[in-house]
Design an enzyme around this catalytic site. Structure first.
Site, PDB file in Angstrom:
ATOM      1  N   TYR A 487       0.846  -1.205   0.000  1.00 31.07           N
ATOM      2  CA  TYR A 487       0.000   0.000   0.000  1.00 31.07           C
ATOM      3  C   TYR A 487       0.879   1.252   0.000  1.00 31.07           C
ATOM      4  O   TYR A 487       0.933   1.981  -0.967  1.00 31.07           O
ATOM      5  CB  TYR A 487      -0.953  -0.016   1.193  1.00 31.07           C
ATOM      6  CG  TYR A 487      -1.963   1.105   1.137  1.00 31.07           C
ATOM      7  CD1 TYR A 487      -3.081   0.998   0.320  1.00 31.07           C
ATOM      8  CD2 TYR A 487      -1.796   2.264   1.881  1.00 31.07           C
ATOM      9  CE1 TYR A 487      -4.017   2.026   0.247  1.00 31.07           C
ATOM     10  CE2 TYR A 487      -2.731   3.296   1.821  1.00 31.07           C
ATOM     11  CZ  TYR A 487      -3.832   3.174   0.998  1.00 31.07           C
ATOM     12  OH  TYR A 487      -4.742   4.199   0.921  1.00 31.07           O
ATOM     13  N   SER A 567      -6.543   1.110  -4.676  1.00 25.94           N
ATOM     14  CA  SER A 567      -6.595   2.529  -4.350  1.00 25.94           C
ATOM     15  C   SER A 567      -5.183   3.125  -4.446  1.00 25.94           C
ATOM     16  O   SER A 567      -4.575   3.067  -5.519  1.00 25.94           O
ATOM     17  CB  SER A 567      -7.217   2.730  -2.961  1.00 25.94           C
ATOM     18  OG  SER A 567      -7.604   4.054  -2.760  1.00 25.94           O
ATOM     19  N   ASP A 650     -17.898   4.836  -7.679  1.00 25.05           N
ATOM     20  CA  ASP A 650     -16.828   5.201  -6.756  1.00 25.05           C
ATOM     21  C   ASP A 650     -16.860   6.702  -6.492  1.00 25.05           C
ATOM     22  O   ASP A 650     -16.764   7.511  -7.418  1.00 25.05           O
ATOM     23  CB  ASP A 650     -15.475   4.800  -7.344  1.00 25.05           C
ATOM     24  CG  ASP A 650     -14.373   4.720  -6.301  1.00 25.05           C
ATOM     25  OD1 ASP A 650     -14.430   5.502  -5.323  1.00 25.05           O
ATOM     26  OD2 ASP A 650     -13.451   3.912  -6.469  1.00 25.05           O
ATOM     27  N   HIS A 688     -16.082   2.322  -4.207  1.00 20.89           N
ATOM     28  CA  HIS A 688     -14.682   2.054  -3.893  1.00 20.89           C
ATOM     29  C   HIS A 688     -14.509   0.700  -3.209  1.00 20.89           C
ATOM     30  O   HIS A 688     -13.394   0.200  -3.080  1.00 20.89           O
ATOM     31  CB  HIS A 688     -14.140   3.172  -2.987  1.00 20.89           C
ATOM     32  CG  HIS A 688     -12.662   3.320  -3.027  1.00 20.89           C
ATOM     33  ND1 HIS A 688     -11.978   3.645  -4.172  1.00 20.89           N
ATOM     34  CD2 HIS A 688     -11.713   3.183  -2.055  1.00 20.89           C
ATOM     35  CE1 HIS A 688     -10.675   3.715  -3.914  1.00 20.89           C
ATOM     36  NE2 HIS A 688     -10.496   3.422  -2.646  1.00 20.89           N
TER      37      HIS A 688
END
Length: 739
Positions: A487, A567, A650, A688
Site C-alpha cells: 500500500y 486505491s 466510486d 470504492h
C-alpha cells in the site's frame, strides 16, 4: 486540465480516429488531447474516456457518456469471456464461496447493559446490526439491510447508540456510493423515527440527555469540500439544524477533509477538529453547556497550525490527548480544558523510541495505549496519572484493536494474524483477564501455514520489513507462485490479518508477501513522510526491492511473481508495472489512481494533494510526471498481463483512471493478448468497495485469484503450467531481477 487548463494551458485538441485492434475486440478510439503545462506538451490520447467528468469534453459532445458506457460494456464482456472460461474457475469460486459464507462478527459497542454489534451469517449479502442485553444475552436483530433491498445493494455505513442504548442513529447507503442518509431507531419498539438527514452524514455524537446529537454532513452531497458540523434536535426537520462550523471556502484548507466533531460522554465538551492535511489537524474544545445556555459557540484553541495529528477523549475537564506534536511516534498528554496552554500539559505516556502509538482508549480509571512494533501490536495499560500497570496479554503476535468505555474496565479486544482467525475477546483492563466472546468457525487449518517477518534493503539502503506467509515445509526452490501486496501511503499500516480465502492459494503452493513500505504508518510519522510528495518514488523502490528480495532468496522468479494493490495500492502496482515490466508476470490494480497529472480534478481527490502534490505546482509536476503510471506507458513494450478493476459509483477514485490505463496499455503492449491480456472490469453497481454485497465480493475474489493462478502457471493443462513445470529447476535469480 479542467478549469486550470482553461486558464493556464494551450489546448490543441487533435481528433484522430484510430481503431486499435490489438486486443481482438473493439478497442478505444484515440482522440489525442494535447496540453501544454509548465512548458511541457503532454499527449492524452484517451481523454474522452473520462466522460462527463471532464467538463471540457462533455460540453463539446453530449453523446460522450454513451460512448464511454458502450466501450466499458465491451471491455467487461471481454473480461468475463476470458476469466469465466479458465480451467478450474467454477471449482475455485465454489471453494471461495464456502470460505466467504462463513459468519463474521464485530466487537460490540457498550451502553449500560446493552451491547451493539454487527454480524453477517451464511449467504447474507450485507452485515446486520444486533443488540444483546448483557454481554452473553440473546441476540436481537435491530437493522437488517438485506430486508430493505432485494438486490442486496443497501448497506449500513455506521451506527451510534445514545448514552443509555435506547436509541440508535445509523447511516444507510446504496450501491457503494457512500452517500449516507442518517436515520434513528427506537431500540425497544423496533421503529424508525421520522428523523432523516441526507448529505453523506457521518457518525452522530449524542447529548447526554439524548435530546439530540452533533453530526457531520456535506452541504452539497456532490461537493466533497462542503463539510459542515451541525446540531440536530430530535423531532425537528434537518433543514432547521443550526450549522456550528463549516469548511473554509478559501485557501488550501478549503479542499482538505475539513471539520469533524465529537462530544464528551457527560455532554460538557465538544471536541472540534479540522483536517489540514492527510496527517495533520487543528483542534479546539467548545463548552457545550455554554453554547446550549447562551448560543455562544466559543472555540478554545488546543493546537492550531501544527504539522501534527491530535485526537483525544474528554473525562470531566481533562482532555486525554493522543498527539504527534514534539513526538513523531506519538504520546499521551493530559490537557486541563480550563487551562489548555501547552506549558500546562502533563505528559502521561511518553513517546516510545521503538513503537508507534497507534491508538489510545480510555476505560474507568485506565488508559490503554496500543503500539505498533515493526507492524505488530502490543497494548500497555496505565492509570490516569500515567503510572504503568503493565502490558495487556495478547493471544499471540498479530494485530489488536481495543474497544473501551469510560464507565467500565470491561473492554473488547479484536485480534487477528495471518494464521489466527479474527477473534473477539472480552477483557478486564485492571486484572487482565480474557475470555473468548466470538470467533467464526473457519473450514481451514490455520496451523497449516507459517509466517515469517523479514527485512530487506531498498534501493537507497533503507531496511524495510515484510511479512511472508506460506504452507509449512514449503521448499524454496525459486519456483513458487508468489503474490506480493503493498500500500505505502497516508500513514496507513499494513498489519497481520487473517484471510481465509488465501488458504486455497497456500494449499496450491503459493506464497503471499506483504511489504511494509515507506509512506505507510508502520514505523511512525517519519516513515510516512519518507514516502509522500517528492519522496513518493521511495515507495515504488521499496516495492520493487521486495520483489527482488523474493527472487534473490529463492521464493520465486519473475515468471511466477504477481503483484496486487488497491486505491493508493493500485497506484503502487501501476507504477511498478511501468517501471519494471520485466519483474512481474501479472499485475492487479484495483480502484486505482493512475493519471497523476489530472487526478486532483475529480471527485474528492483534492483531499490527497498534501500526500501527492498537484501538477498545478511546477515542482510537483516534475515529480508526478516522472512516476504517473498512465503517462509512463511506453509504446512497443512487452507488458505482463494486467487486470484493472473499478467501480462505476466510486465516490473516491474515479473509474476514468482504470479505463484510460487499460486503453493505453492495450494499444502499447507487444505481448500476445491471448497470453498476456490487458483486462478491465468496471463494476456497475459498486463504488470504492464499501457496501459491496457478498455475491459480488465472491466473484471479485475469484476473478483476481483465477487471473493470478492462470498467469503464474497454477492451472493444470495451461501453457503457463507446462512452462512452470519445465523450468522448475531454474536458478532462483535471473538477470532481469536486479541484485
Amino acid at each position: 486540465m479542467g478549469t486550470i487548463c482553461a486558464r493556464r494551458t494551450l489546448r490543441l485538441v487533435v481528433y484522430t480516429m484510430v481503431m486499435v485492434a490489438a486486443t481482438g475486440f473493439s478497442s478505444a478510439e484515440e482522440e489525442a488531447a494535447r496540453d501544454k503545462l509548465h512548458g511541457t506538451v503532454l499527449s492524452d490520447p484517451y481523454r474522452w474516456l473520462e466522460g462527463s467528468a471532464a467538463p471540457e469534453l462533455s460540453a463539446e459532445d453530449p453523446t460522450l457518456d454513451r460512448r464511454v458506457a458502450e466501450w466499458t460494456r465491451e471491455q467487461n464482456a471481454r473480461t468475463r469471456e476470458v476469466l469465466d472460461e479458465l480451467s478450474g474457475r467454477r471449482a475455485l469460486e465454489d471453494r471461495l464461496r464456502d470460505l466467504m459464507e462463513v459468519g463474521s462478527v464485530s466487537a460490540p459497542t457498550m451502553r449500560r447493559n446493552r451491547y451493539f454489534y454487527w454480524q453477517r451469517e451464511g449467504d447474507q449479502p450485507q452485515w446486520v446490526v444486533y443488540m444483546r442485553e448483557g454481554h452473553d444475552g440473546e441476540p436481537k436483530v435491530l437493522i437488517d439491510p438485506n430486508e430493505l433491498d432485494d438486490e442486496g445493494l443497501t448497506s449500513i455505513g455506521w451506527t451510534s447508540p445514545n448514552p443509555d442504548g435506547t436509541l440508535l442513529a445509523f447511516g444507510v447507503f446504496r450501491a457503494g456510493d457512500e452517500k449516507t442518509v442518517l436515520h434513528v431507531l427506537d431500540v425497544d419498539r423496533g421503529r424508525w423515527l421520522a428523523d432523516e438527514i441526507p448529505g453523506k452524514v457521518q457518525q452522530a455524537s449524542w447529548l447526554p440527555d439524548s435530546s439530540g446529537f452533533i453530526y457531520r454532513r456535506l452541504a452539497d452531497v456532490d461537493n466533497p469540500y462542503s463539510g459542515q458540523v451541525k446540531f440536530h434536535l430530535l423531532g425537528d426537520h434537518h433543514r432547521q439544524d443550526p450549522v456550528l462550523f463549516e469548511q473554509y471556502t478559501e485557501g488550501p484548507l478549503a479542499t482538505t477533509w475539513g471539520p469533524y466533531a465529537s462530544t464528551s460522554r457527560d455532554g460538557r465538551w465538544l471536541l472540534l477538529m479540522y483536517w489540514t492535511g492527510t496527517d495533520s489537524n487543528d483542534l479546539w474544545a467548545v463548552d457545550l453547556n455554554r453554547w446550549l445556555r447562551t448560543g455562544e459557540f466559543h472555540k478554545t484553541e488546543i493546537l492550531i497550525g501544527e504539522d501534527a495529528r491530535s485526537f483525544g477523549e474528554v473525562i470531566g475537564d481533562t482532555l486525554y490527548l493522543h498527539t504527534t506534536i514534539d513526538a513523531p511516534n506519538g504520546r499521551v498528554v493530559a490537557v486541563d480544558l480550563t487551562d489548555p496552554a501547552r506549558q500546562s500539559w502533563r505528559e502521561l505516556v511518553p513517546e516510545s523510541p521503538t513503537g508507534v502509538l497507534e491508538n489510545v482508549s480510555i476505560g474507568r480509571g485506565v488508559i490503554a495505549a496500543s503500539f505498533l512494533d515493526n507492524a505488530v501490536s502490543r497494548i500497555e495499560v496505565y492509570d490516569l496519572d500515567g503510572e504503568s500497570l503493565g502490558p495487556l496479554d495478547l493471544p499471540g503476535i498479530g494485530s489488536a484493536e481495543l474497544d473501551t468505555e469510560a464507565d467500565r474496565t470491561e473492554a473488547f479486544l479484536t485480534f487477528t494474524s495471518y494464521n489466527e482467525p479474527t477473534s473477539i475477546y472480552r477483557v478486564d483492563l485492571k486484572s487482565g483477564e480474557r475470555a473468548l466472546w466470538a470467533r467464526p468457525e473457519i473450514p481451514v487449518d490455520p496451523d497449516a501455514v507459517e509466517v515469517r517477518q523479514v527485512k530487506y534493503r531498498s534501493k537507497d539502503g533503507t531496511m524495510v520489513p515484510m511479512f511472508v506467509v506460506h504452507k509449512k515445509g514449503l521448499k524454496l526452490d525459486g519456483n513458487n507462485p508468489t503474490l506480493l501486496y503493498g500500500y505505502g501511503g497516508f500513514n496507513i499500516a499494513m498489519t497481520p490479518s487473517f484471510t481465509a480465502t488465501l488458504f486455497p492459494w497456500f494449499e496450491a503452493g503459493g506464497v503471499y508477501a506483504v511489504a511494509n513500505l515507506r509512506g505507510g504508518g508502520e514505523l511512525g510519522d517519519e516513515w510516512h513522510r519518507a514516502g509522500m510528495l517528492d519522496r513518493k518514488q521511495n515507495v515504488f523502490d521499496d516495492f520493487i526491492a521486495a520483489a527482488e528480495y523474493l527472487v534473490r532468496e529463492g521464493y520465486t522468479r519473475p515468471e511466477r511473481l504477481g503483484i496486487t494493490g488497491g486505491s493508493n495500492g493500485g497506484l503502487l502496482t501501476g507504477a511498478a508495472l511501468t517501471q519494471r515490466p520485466d519483474l512481474f508476470a501479472a499485475v492487479i490494480s484495483s480502484v486505482p489512481l493512475l493519471d497523476m497529472l489530472r487526478y486532483h480534478h475529480f471527485l474528492m481527490a483534492k483531499f490527497w494533494v498534501p500526500e501527492y502534490g498537484s501538477a498545478d505546482d511546477p515542482e510537483h509536476f516534475k515529480v508526478l510526471k516522472a512516476y504517473s503510471p498512465y503517462h509512463n506507458v511506453e509504446a512497443d513494450t512487452p507488458y505482463p498481463a494486467v487486470l484493472l478493476t473499478a467501480g462505476e459509483n466510486d465516490a473516491r477514485v474515479h473509474p476514468l483512471h482504470a479505463r484510460k490505463m487499460a486503453a493505453r496499455l492495450q494499444a502499447s503492449t507487444t505481448s500476445d493478448p491471448e497470453v498476456d491480456p490487458i483486462l478491465l472490469w468496471v463494476e456497475q453497481s459498486a463504488g470504492h468497495g464499501a457496501g459491496k454485497p457478498l455475491a459480488d465480493r465472491i466473484r471479485e475474489t475469484a476473478d483476481q485469484r483465477i487471473f493470478m493462478m492462470w498467469q503464474l502457471g497454477m492451472l493444470a493443462g495451461s501453457e503457463r503450467a507446462e512452462a512452470a513445470s519445465s523450468t522448475a529447476s531454474a536458478p532462483a535469480a535471473s538477470s532481469s531481477s536486479g541484485p
